[in-house]
Design a protein around this motif. Structure first.
Motif, PDB file in Angstrom:
ATOM      1  N   SER A  58       5.775   3.015 -16.310  1.00 34.19           N
ATOM      2  CA  SER A  58       4.830   3.471 -15.293  1.00 34.19           C
ATOM      3  C   SER A  58       5.361   4.732 -14.616  1.00 34.19           C
ATOM      4  O   SER A  58       6.550   5.051 -14.688  1.00 34.19           O
ATOM      5  CB  SER A  58       4.612   2.380 -14.239  1.00 34.19           C
ATOM      6  OG  SER A  58       5.809   2.163 -13.505  1.00 34.19           O
ATOM      7  N   TYR A  59       4.460   5.409 -13.931  1.00 37.43           N
ATOM      8  CA  TYR A  59       4.846   6.614 -13.207  1.00 37.43           C
ATOM      9  C   TYR A  59       5.858   6.276 -12.113  1.00 37.43           C
ATOM     10  O   TYR A  59       6.814   7.037 -11.896  1.00 37.43           O
ATOM     11  CB  TYR A  59       3.611   7.298 -12.602  1.00 37.43           C
ATOM     12  CG  TYR A  59       3.933   8.558 -11.840  1.00 37.43           C
ATOM     13  CD1 TYR A  59       4.035   9.779 -12.491  1.00 37.43           C
ATOM     14  CD2 TYR A  59       4.146   8.521 -10.460  1.00 37.43           C
ATOM     15  CE1 TYR A  59       4.348  10.942 -11.789  1.00 37.43           C
ATOM     16  CE2 TYR A  59       4.458   9.679  -9.755  1.00 37.43           C
ATOM     17  CZ  TYR A  59       4.550  10.879 -10.423  1.00 37.43           C
ATOM     18  OH  TYR A  59       4.859  12.030  -9.721  1.00 37.43           O
ATOM     19  N   ASP A  60       5.692   5.151 -11.451  1.00 28.18           N
ATOM     20  CA  ASP A  60       6.615   4.779 -10.383  1.00 28.18           C
ATOM     21  C   ASP A  60       8.022   4.549 -10.930  1.00 28.18           C
ATOM     22  O   ASP A  60       9.018   4.924 -10.302  1.00 28.18           O
ATOM     23  CB  ASP A  60       6.120   3.527  -9.673  1.00 28.18           C
ATOM     24  CG  ASP A  60       4.849   3.785  -8.871  1.00 28.18           C
ATOM     25  OD1 ASP A  60       4.607   4.970  -8.539  1.00 28.18           O
ATOM     26  OD2 ASP A  60       4.100   2.825  -8.606  1.00 28.18           O
ATOM     27  N   THR A  61       8.112   3.918 -12.106  1.00 32.06           N
ATOM     28  CA  THR A  61       9.424   3.719 -12.719  1.00 32.06           C
ATOM     29  C   THR A  61      10.070   5.055 -13.066  1.00 32.06           C
ATOM     30  O   THR A  61      11.265   5.268 -12.847  1.00 32.06           O
ATOM     31  CB  THR A  61       9.290   2.853 -13.976  1.00 32.06           C
ATOM     32  OG1 THR A  61       8.709   1.596 -13.628  1.00 32.06           O
ATOM     33  CG2 THR A  61      10.647   2.625 -14.626  1.00 32.06           C
ATOM     34  N   LEU A  62       9.258   5.954 -13.631  1.00 29.92           N
ATOM     35  CA  LEU A  62       9.769   7.286 -13.970  1.00 29.92           C
ATOM     36  C   LEU A  62      10.243   8.020 -12.717  1.00 29.92           C
ATOM     37  O   LEU A  62      11.312   8.652 -12.717  1.00 29.92           O
ATOM     38  CB  LEU A  62       8.681   8.088 -14.680  1.00 29.92           C
ATOM     39  CG  LEU A  62       9.018   9.547 -14.995  1.00 29.92           C
ATOM     40  CD1 LEU A  62      10.204   9.644 -15.937  1.00 29.92           C
ATOM     41  CD2 LEU A  62       7.809  10.264 -15.588  1.00 29.92           C
ATOM     42  N   LEU A  63       9.462   7.941 -11.649  1.00 26.66           N
ATOM     43  CA  LEU A  63       9.847   8.597 -10.400  1.00 26.66           C
ATOM     44  C   LEU A  63      11.166   8.030  -9.887  1.00 26.66           C
ATOM     45  O   LEU A  63      12.024   8.773  -9.385  1.00 26.66           O
ATOM     46  CB  LEU A  63       8.738   8.422  -9.360  1.00 26.66           C
ATOM     47  CG  LEU A  63       9.004   9.018  -7.968  1.00 26.66           C
ATOM     48  CD1 LEU A  63       9.248  10.522  -8.072  1.00 26.66           C
ATOM     49  CD2 LEU A  63       7.841   8.718  -7.032  1.00 26.66           C
ATOM     50  N   GLY A  64      11.353   6.708 -10.014  1.00 25.53           N
ATOM     51  CA  GLY A  64      12.609   6.114  -9.590  1.00 25.53           C
ATOM     52  C   GLY A  64      13.785   6.640 -10.395  1.00 25.53           C
ATOM     53  O   GLY A  64      14.868   6.873  -9.849  1.00 25.53           O
ATOM     54  N   LEU A  65      13.599   6.819 -11.694  1.00 20.79           N
ATOM     55  CA  LEU A  65      14.673   7.345 -12.533  1.00 20.79           C
ATOM     56  C   LEU A  65      14.998   8.800 -12.191  1.00 20.79           C
ATOM     57  O   LEU A  65      16.155   9.228 -12.318  1.00 20.79           O
ATOM     58  CB  LEU A  65      14.279   7.249 -14.009  1.00 20.79           C
ATOM     59  CG  LEU A  65      14.256   5.851 -14.618  1.00 20.79           C
ATOM     60  CD1 LEU A  65      13.657   5.887 -16.007  1.00 20.79           C
ATOM     61  CD2 LEU A  65      15.669   5.261 -14.651  1.00 20.79           C
ATOM     62  N   MET A  66      14.002   9.556 -11.768  1.00 23.47           N
ATOM     63  CA  MET A  66      14.224  10.971 -11.468  1.00 23.47           C
ATOM     64  C   MET A  66      14.730  11.194 -10.056  1.00 23.47           C
ATOM     65  O   MET A  66      15.599  12.039  -9.818  1.00 23.47           O
ATOM     66  CB  MET A  66      12.928  11.762 -11.684  1.00 23.47           C
ATOM     67  CG  MET A  66      12.429  11.761 -13.123  1.00 23.47           C
ATOM     68  SD  MET A  66      13.610  12.480 -14.288  1.00 23.47           S
ATOM     69  CE  MET A  66      13.677  14.168 -13.677  1.00 23.47           C
ATOM     70  N   ALA A  67      14.154  10.480  -9.090  1.00 22.79           N
ATOM     71  CA  ALA A  67      14.504  10.722  -7.679  1.00 22.79           C
ATOM     72  C   ALA A  67      15.577   9.775  -7.172  1.00 22.79           C
ATOM     73  O   ALA A  67      16.230  10.076  -6.172  1.00 22.79           O
ATOM     74  CB  ALA A  67      13.252  10.614  -6.806  1.00 22.79           C
ATOM     75  N   LEU A 116      22.647   2.381 -14.179  1.00 18.78           N
ATOM     76  CA  LEU A 116      21.597   2.814 -13.248  1.00 18.78           C
ATOM     77  C   LEU A 116      21.830   2.242 -11.853  1.00 18.78           C
ATOM     78  O   LEU A 116      21.562   2.908 -10.847  1.00 18.78           O
ATOM     79  CB  LEU A 116      20.225   2.389 -13.780  1.00 18.78           C
ATOM     80  CG  LEU A 116      19.688   3.198 -14.973  1.00 18.78           C
ATOM     81  CD1 LEU A 116      18.405   2.590 -15.492  1.00 18.78           C
ATOM     82  CD2 LEU A 116      19.460   4.650 -14.558  1.00 18.78           C
ATOM     83  N   HIS A 117      22.344   1.027 -11.774  1.00 16.60           N
ATOM     84  CA  HIS A 117      22.654   0.471 -10.455  1.00 16.60           C
ATOM     85  C   HIS A 117      23.770   1.290  -9.792  1.00 16.60           C
ATOM     86  O   HIS A 117      23.686   1.619  -8.601  1.00 16.60           O
ATOM     87  CB  HIS A 117      23.087  -0.995 -10.583  1.00 16.60           C
ATOM     88  CG  HIS A 117      23.600  -1.563  -9.292  1.00 16.60           C
ATOM     89  ND1 HIS A 117      22.759  -2.037  -8.298  1.00 16.60           N
ATOM     90  CD2 HIS A 117      24.874  -1.718  -8.813  1.00 16.60           C
ATOM     91  CE1 HIS A 117      23.476  -2.446  -7.274  1.00 16.60           C
ATOM     92  NE2 HIS A 117      24.765  -2.275  -7.564  1.00 16.60           N
ATOM     93  N   LEU A 118      24.803   1.618 -10.562  1.00 16.36           N
ATOM     94  CA  LEU A 118      25.915   2.392 -10.000  1.00 16.36           C
ATOM     95  C   LEU A 118      25.486   3.813  -9.650  1.00 16.36           C
ATOM     96  O   LEU A 118      26.059   4.435  -8.764  1.00 16.36           O
ATOM     97  CB  LEU A 118      27.070   2.427 -10.998  1.00 16.36           C
ATOM     98  CG  LEU A 118      27.706   1.058 -11.322  1.00 16.36           C
ATOM     99  CD1 LEU A 118      28.707   1.204 -12.447  1.00 16.36           C
ATOM    100  CD2 LEU A 118      28.365   0.470 -10.081  1.00 16.36           C
ATOM    101  N   ARG A 119      24.467   4.332 -10.344  1.00 16.48           N
ATOM    102  CA  ARG A 119      23.965   5.684 -10.072  1.00 16.48           C
ATOM    103  C   ARG A 119      22.901   5.704  -8.979  1.00 16.48           C
ATOM    104  O   ARG A 119      22.306   6.741  -8.727  1.00 16.48           O
ATOM    105  CB  ARG A 119      23.343   6.271 -11.346  1.00 16.48           C
ATOM    106  CG  ARG A 119      24.297   6.514 -12.486  1.00 16.48           C
ATOM    107  CD  ARG A 119      23.542   7.105 -13.657  1.00 16.48           C
ATOM    108  NE  ARG A 119      24.387   7.408 -14.798  1.00 16.48           N
ATOM    109  CZ  ARG A 119      23.998   8.164 -15.827  1.00 16.48           C
ATOM    110  NH1 ARG A 119      22.768   8.671 -15.851  1.00 16.48           N
ATOM    111  NH2 ARG A 119      24.814   8.399 -16.833  1.00 16.48           N
ATOM    112  N   GLU A 120      22.649   4.575  -8.392  1.00 17.84           N
ATOM    113  CA  GLU A 120      21.590   4.443  -7.391  1.00 17.84           C
ATOM    114  C   GLU A 120      20.226   4.791  -7.988  1.00 17.84           C
ATOM    115  O   GLU A 120      19.393   5.422  -7.352  1.00 17.84           O
ATOM    116  CB  GLU A 120      21.879   5.328  -6.171  1.00 17.84           C
ATOM    117  CG  GLU A 120      23.146   4.940  -5.437  1.00 17.84           C
ATOM    118  CD  GLU A 120      23.392   5.812  -4.227  1.00 17.84           C
ATOM    119  OE1 GLU A 120      22.789   6.912  -4.140  1.00 17.84           O
ATOM    120  OE2 GLU A 120      24.190   5.399  -3.360  1.00 17.84           O
ATOM    121  N   GLY A 121      20.030   4.357  -9.223  1.00 22.56           N
ATOM    122  CA  GLY A 121      18.729   4.481  -9.867  1.00 22.56           C
ATOM    123  C   GLY A 121      18.473   5.795 -10.571  1.00 22.56           C
ATOM    124  O   GLY A 121      17.438   5.947 -11.212  1.00 22.56           O
TER     125      GLY A 121
END
Length: 877
Positions: free
Chosen positions: A81-90, A252-257
């Motif tokens: 989803s777009y929200d998941t993608l936004l979480g990975l980017m931001a 991803l958890h260690l990178r804060e998403g």
């Protein structure tokens, strides 16, 4: 059907089918390889858009943030989803700049058919995912490793159950559910924080070393306690014997998403390093432009009677390049630039003779007759479009052969695009500002990150092209003191800056702007990155008005002419006089008119160049003028007419003295002979030891015969201090003029395109129409062949092979369709043997032909019945 009610596409072909013509045109413009040749339908277009070569080319033309978005999609679930993608980017911090730029990046990926689906089910095309997703052989650019499901796929059921239990989760019935439970634990921030809170400090250090990649590490058969703690809880999973990997969810958890250490949503700006007065910049650039013209003229004058020989492998030899550099008084790399520029402009070429040599072309003579500003504009336009790259001279090709000037292997298809981008970045700076080269390179690397530095720290070709562009633009006079000049700005078709271009809003196109200027931002040319200046629905940043888009050939011709007009007033006016001095020199205080410069170049030798050219008169130079047919009286009159100072007495004496001796001896062909009315002079020549090699003997009191040819005899006697003149068989003095050697008519070398050329509007319109037509024929529902009436209620057929019916069935169906007005689906093979599907409405059948309205072509056509392979009725819907 409204967009809201339209079902989500199930494939890339369906997503393309839902696009309008404007969107399809944008896709074909940005990826011109998809239109070569034109696909038969949208299914074939989607297949071609997913091929490895095409996807790789599209990825290479993405800017850094769009590529980072694609890399994040490659490590996200498919679909996502777009929200998941936004979480990975931001990340967890919800970076507003990233959130504002993400719609633009996603729109770019969608436009180029690298991503399809709605915001709830975003899908990266399979080939792009394979190229960007992490694997042991090709780690992801994000530094992330495989997911828990992927890493645990080869583990034993007992081992993964032990990990689930050690992590504090209940055991499951199978390995798949166990991996799912472990994934849920690692994705839960709260539970994950509690788990890591009990980790030993050395274990945390191990995780910190792996978190940003590469995610793989080595362990022994008996790992240390802190490593055993990580392995027991699945925070490290085995990837191969002796190798462990950090699962993606843990990283991803260690990178804060965040999928990337640092997202780069905005391009770095080209920073000014110095600022000069625009008038100083224009004057300096104009001086360089005049020097460029003088240098090219001097080069061509040096090759006027035939230039260096062509190597067997093509190009100039190293020795000839050195000689050219000495003649032009420049370094060898600069000499290579001038030679390549003259070649790109069509002024020099190979003569094509058996003893092949380089020489001026007939176009050089036409170029010389044009005004100075037009001659410069011709050179500038040739440089801007040339793919030949003189900066590569002296390097090695793939076969370790040295790259020679004018030789093969110097074409780089990216050169014109890089030159334009560099100059466009200069145009985006305030007037008179010279850029910091490193900031320009940083911007170019953001625009094309996949073409960045190679292994070993070697600078990539794109960066080297940018550095060469800055140097060559200064040599050519496009820039002055590093800043873009006014005529250089006009060469790009860029408007004059109003204040600081770095903060100026995008200006509305004026009524006098070039055609298409207002639409170039909406229909971006292939290869131009999506920048923050493009219009976005939200969070858009306007591009400075001074940064131009790429020009069409017609627009470039108009811009080049405008640049020449701006340069013309800045160039010095040619002079018709010189200043004669008593030391047998003449000073030209500026450029001379061509007839004066040509004759003075014969009568005197150039001693020094610069703002004022110094000529020196010598006995040899005066004799050269006399050999060219000038008399002493004509030389005196010429100097008197064109000198602002009186003709010095030593110069007048020099001309008279050389003229008195000139032609006293006459040389002709016997094999050769010497004729002179003064027999005493002939006696002196016979007695001179230096004449022994000429084989002289007396035939008569006033005639000597020689075994040497006339040219050798002429040079030999001149070396002895005599002033002989050659004569014809009739006894007339031969006038020795320079023989201008010219090649046959030659055209300038064509630039090597960077992939398929961008399609024009006409081709795009025709291609989209053909694709739509083929897609209509391929997807139109039709009844099963041979079924009709009540039987036609069976499920309609779409796609598949061409229909096959007998000639009688085809004719009967056609005649029935004429009476009922129904449309039919036919298979048709044209005269070239190409098969296609068409939907037609028959109008008339006679004489072995059917006339019908072709829905796929949107026009009435006539088809021979014997070329129709079969026919089928369309479904009722």
């Amino acid at each position: 059907m409204s967009p809201a009610a339209r079902p989500a596409p199930r494939s890339l072909a369906e997503a393309l089918r839902a696009r309008d013509d404007v969107s399809l045109a944008a896709l074909l413009r940005s990826r011109p390889d998809l239109i070569t040749p034109v696909p038969t339908d949208l299914t074939q277009l989607a297949t071609r858009a997913g091929t490895r070569a095409s996807v790789l080319r599209a990825l290479e033309r993405l800017d850094r943030f769009a590529l980072q978005t694609a890399e994040a999609l490659a490590v996200a679930p498919d679909p996502t989803s777009y929200d998941t993608l936004l979480g990975l980017m931001a990340g967890d911090a919800d970076d507003e700049t990233v959130a504002g730029a993400l719609p633009r990046a996603l729109a770019t990926l969608r436009e180029q058919a690298l991503v399809w689906g709605d915001d709830e089910r975003l899908r990266l095309v399979r080939t792009a995912r394979e190229l960007l997703a992490p694997s042991p052989q090709h780690p992801s650019p994000t530094g992330l490793g495989p997911s828990v499901q992927e890493a645990a796929s080869g583990m034993s059921p007992g081992r993964i159950q032990d990990i689930v239990t050690a992590a504090g989760l209940p055991s499951t019935h199978d390995s798949v559910s166990a991996a799912t439970a472990l994934t849920g634990l690692f994705a839960d921030r709260k539970n994950m924080a509690e788990l890591l809170a009990g980790a030993p400090e050395p274990a945390r250090e191990v995780l910190s070393r792996l978190v940003w990649g590469p995610p793989y590490g080595q362990v022994t058969a008996d790992p240390a306690a802190h490593l055993r703690w990580l392995l027991d809880r699945g925070l490290l999973l085995p990837a191969a014997p002796g190798t462990v990997v950090l699962p993606r969810e843990v990283a991803l958890h260690l990178r804060e998403g965040r999928a990337h250490r640092a997202a780069e949503p905005l391009p770095p700006a080209a920073e000014p390093a110095a600022t000069h007065s625009p008038q100083v910049v224009d004057a300096t650039a104009a001086g360089q432009a005049y020097t460029a013209l003088a240098t090219v003229e001097e080069l061509l004058k040096d090759w006027d009677e035939g230039g260096p020989a062509v190597l067997r492998s093509g190009g100039l030899s190293v020795r000839d390049l050195k000689r050219t550099a000495v003649a032009l008084d420049v370094s060898e790399p600069v000499a290579a630039f001038w030679v390549e520029l003259a070649y790109a402009a069509g002024l020099i070429a190979s003569d094509g003779e058996a003893d092949e040599r380089y020489a001026a072309t007939p176009g050089y003579d036409e170029w010389l007759e044009r005004p100075a500003a037009e001659r410069w504009a011709h050179l500038a336009q040739a440089w801007l479009a040339a793919t030949r790259t003189p900066g590569l001279v002296g390097g090695r090709d793939a076969k370790e052969r040295t790259l020679a000037t004018l030789g093969p292997g110097l074409d780089r298809s990216a050169a014109p695009e890089v030159r334009h981008r560099v100059l466009a970045l200069l145009a985006g700076l305030p007037a008179g500002a010279a850029p910091d080269p490193e900031s320009v390179l940083a911007r170019l690397r953001w625009e094309r990150p996949l073409r960045g530095p190679r292994q070993g720290g070697e600078e990539d070709l794109r960066s080297r092209l940018a550095r060469w562009t800055l140097t060559e633009a200064e040599l050519l006079g496009v820039t002055g003191r590093g800043a873009l000049s006014e005529h250089g700005r006009a060469l790009l078709g860029a408007p004059a800056p109003a204040g600081s271009a770095a903060t100026a809003p995008a200006a509305e196109p004026s009524a006098g702007s070039s055609a298409g200027a207002s639409t170039r931002s909406a229909t971006r040319p292939a290869g131009e990155p999506v920048g923050p200046g493009d219009k976005l629905p939200v969070h858009h940043h306007p591009r400075p008005a001074a940064v131009p888009a790429a020009l069409s050939p017609a627009e470039q011709a108009v811009a080049t002419a405008a640049a020449g007009r701006l340069l013309a007033p800045l160039l010095p006016e040619p002079l018709d006089h010189v200043l004669l001095q008593a030391d047998l020199t003449a000073v030209a205080p500026g450029p001379l008119r061509r007839p004066l410069a040509d004759l003075l170049g014969v009568l005197a030798d150039v001693e020094s160049k610069g703002g004022a050219t110094v000529y020196r008169f010598t006995p040899g130079s005066v004799r050269r003028a006399l050999d060219a047919g000038r008399t002493a009286a004509e030389l005196h009159a010429f100097l008197t007419e064109h000198s602002r100072t009186p003709v010095p007495q030593p110069l007048a004496y020099l001309i008279d003295d050389v003229a008195r001796k000139h032609g006293h001896l006459r040389i002709g062909a016997a094999s050769a002979y010497v004729r002179c009315d003064d027999d005493a002079l002939l006696n002196e020549i016979l007695a001179d030891k230096r004449a022994a090699g000429l084989g002289l003997r007396r035939l008569a009191p006033t005639v000597l015969a020689a075994q040497s040819d006339p040219a050798t005899l002429l040079e030999g006697l001149r070396a002895m201090g005599c002033a002989p003149a050659a004569e014809s068989a009739e006894g007339d003095v031969l006038i020795a003029r320079a023989h201008a050697h010219r090649t046959p008519p030659r055209t300038a070398p064509e630039p090597v395109p960077d992939g398929p050329p961008a399609p024009d509007a006409t081709l795009l319109t025709a291609a989209i129409r053909a694709i739509r037509a083929g897609d209509l024929a391929a997807t139109t529902p039709r009844r099963p062949v041979g079924e009709s009436g009540a039987d036609s209620s069976r499920a309609p057929q779409t796609g598949g092979a061409l229909p096959r019916t007998s000639s009688a069935e085809t004719l009967a169906t056609m005649q029935a369709a004429v009476l009922t007005g129904e449309s039919l689906w036919i298979g048709y093979v044209n005269a070239e043997g190409t098969a296609s599907q068409r939907v037609i409405a028959p109008v008339r059948v006679e004489g072995g032909f059917v006339t019908a309205y072709d829905h796929t072509a949107d026009e009435v056509r006539t088809y021979p019945l014997h070329r129709i392979t079969g026919v089928a009725e369309l479904a009722e819907d």
